[in-house]
Design an enzyme around this catalytic site. Structure first.
Site, PDB file in Angstrom:
ATOM      1  CG  ASP A   5      -1.578   1.490   1.496  1.00 28.08           C
ATOM      2  OD1 ASP A   5      -1.753   2.055   0.827  1.00 28.08           O
ATOM      3  OD2 ASP A   5      -1.723   1.647   2.783  1.00 28.08           O
ATOM      4  CB  ILE A   6       2.448   3.165  -2.665  1.00 24.53           C
ATOM      5  CG1 ILE A   6       3.252   1.803  -2.928  1.00 24.53           C
ATOM      6  CG2 ILE A   6       3.299   4.258  -2.822  1.00 24.53           C
ATOM      7  CD1 ILE A   6       3.608   1.686  -4.523  1.00 24.53           C
ATOM      8  CG  LEU A  11       6.531   2.566  -0.921  1.00 26.07           C
ATOM      9  CD1 LEU A  11       7.618   3.414  -0.908  1.00 26.07           C
ATOM     10  CD2 LEU A  11       6.526   1.640  -2.131  1.00 26.07           C
ATOM     11  CG  HIS A  12       2.091   1.482   4.860  1.00 25.84           C
ATOM     12  ND1 HIS A  12       2.613   1.494   6.175  1.00 25.84           N
ATOM     13  CD2 HIS A  12       2.112   2.621   4.402  1.00 25.84           C
ATOM     14  CE1 HIS A  12       2.559   2.795   6.423  1.00 25.84           C
ATOM     15  NE2 HIS A  12       2.454   3.429   5.379  1.00 25.84           N
ATOM     16  CE1 TYR A  69     -15.214  12.127   0.085  1.00 22.55           C
ATOM     17  CE2 TYR A  69     -13.747  11.641  -1.863  1.00 22.55           C
ATOM     18  CZ  TYR A  69     -13.904  12.301  -0.689  1.00 22.55           C
ATOM     19  OH  TYR A  69     -13.091  13.157  -0.043  1.00 22.55           O
ATOM     20  CG  ASP A  75      -5.127   5.632   0.755  1.00 20.42           C
ATOM     21  OD1 ASP A  75      -5.879   6.217   0.023  1.00 20.42           O
ATOM     22  OD2 ASP A  75      -4.274   5.993   1.459  1.00 20.42           O
ATOM     23  NE  ARG A  76     -11.021   8.728   2.345  1.00 21.43           N
ATOM     24  CZ  ARG A  76     -11.465  10.327   1.996  1.00 21.43           C
ATOM     25  NH1 ARG A  76     -11.016  10.951   1.337  1.00 21.43           N
ATOM     26  NH2 ARG A  76     -13.003  10.392   2.242  1.00 21.43           N
ATOM     27  CG  ASP A  90      -5.794   5.251   6.770  1.00 20.69           C
ATOM     28  OD1 ASP A  90      -4.696   5.074   7.637  1.00 20.69           O
ATOM     29  OD2 ASP A  90      -5.573   4.564   5.597  1.00 20.69           O
TER      30      ASP A  90
END
Lengths: 212, 212
Positions: A5-6, A11-12, A69, A75-76, A90
């Site tokens: 997940d950037i 960077l995760h 939206y 990521d959301r 988050d």
């Protein structure tokens, strides 16, 4: 299969039950036989990842959410995909808050991250102080340090209380654990984004017999 | 007699019913026969004033407030001196909120100013947007611009609602008028700090037959 997940700061990564974060300037080599499946909100960091590893797969186009939206970060979207009903918080560089109801995304909003509040006061000499993260949120502050800490923390807590009402809050992100202490019956899950990614992989690939 | 409230961004003047602000680097000449009575939270700007005008008088030591708060800025002390019962909100570079009850200061807190919120998101490319000051605070936002505007405005409004309860809010400062639109039965008074200064002058000097 490594998940990545950037975000805007780091960077995760998720691999075999383990999560960790890396800086885009100091990416470690990964097993060349593994595919890194990623989502990203940051182009520079994406390019750094692509340069560092040969087998990368962009999952962005395979995430989907029932929402009106416009411009919701991937990521959301991923975190929301992991929760059918509840408020997803988050808490990273920014704090994003999204509301899910019966699998539908009702909308969301954004507040500055805890570290950003600190930076805001850097230009005002007398207010350039560390935060007191243990400040009492139910008594009026009696000094500057408590005054800025109360202004930050209580405003975040009030916004989450008002938004969640009878819904459960699911915290994730670097400051998620800290914020979760202000709420009863909430969840903290640092895998939320990865769980959404896994769901997208399951629906789009695994269920069709495709293994990335 | 000219009154001057020296803040972190500007010097605010009051003279014969008129108020205006000046930058410390562009102070205009004042009538040399008039004394400028000032309070200040900024040393550089104070020095600029002292260099620009011969007859200046520092009123700081003559302000007093019944409080246990340590390090309350003189501008906040002055504004609080003008109100016996109520919540005082000074919305400038920072937003300060103070609670007065029967002439006693119960405490206060500090939030970032509206312009500071905008700056906080400057480092996050996708969030670097102008605010929508007309965002609906009672519907979940459906795009990024509304999401950051809602996060800022609603958190300020909630904090003020929670703090004020049955007390009246007295707004002052550059963004005070804008914020006052979110509340019924509130006051906006851009002279609040000057009224506190006038009260201190009355008590300490005029009542004793001393004219500055």
């Amino acid at each position: 299969m490594i998940l990545c997940d950037i975000g805007n700061s780091f960077l995760h990564f998720y691999y075999r039950g383990r999560i960790w974060k890396e800086d885009k300037h100091a990416l470690t080599p990964k097993d060349p036989k593994e595919t890194i499946i990623f989502i990203s909100v940051n182009k520079d960091s994406t390019n750094a990842l692509l340069r560092s590893h040969n087998r990368c797969f962009d999952l962005c186009d395979y995430l989907s959410l029932d929402t009106t939206y416009k411009g919701l970060g991937v990521d959301r979207v991923a975190a929301c995909m992991a929760i059918n009903d509840g408020v997803i918080v988050d808490a990273g560089s920014a704090i994003t808050i999204d509301v899910m109801h019966q699998g539908i995304h009702l909308g969301g909003f954004i507040m500055p991250g805890i570290s950003q509040y600190r930076k805001m006061f850097e230009n005002i000499a007398v207010l350039d102080q560390d935060m007191n993260f243990a400040v009492d949120l139910y008594a009026f502050p009696q000094n500057t340090k408590d005054a800025i800490s109360y202004g930050m923390l209580k405003s975040i807590v009030l916004m989450l209380q008002t938004t969640s009402k009878n819904k459960r809050i699911h915290f994730t992100g670097g400051d998620g654990k800290f914020l979760s202490h202000f709420f009863k019956n909430c969840f903290y899950d640092d895998l939320l984004v990865f769980k959404g990614m896994q769901k997208a992989i399951e629906i789009n690939f695994t269920a069709k017999g495709i293994y990335l």
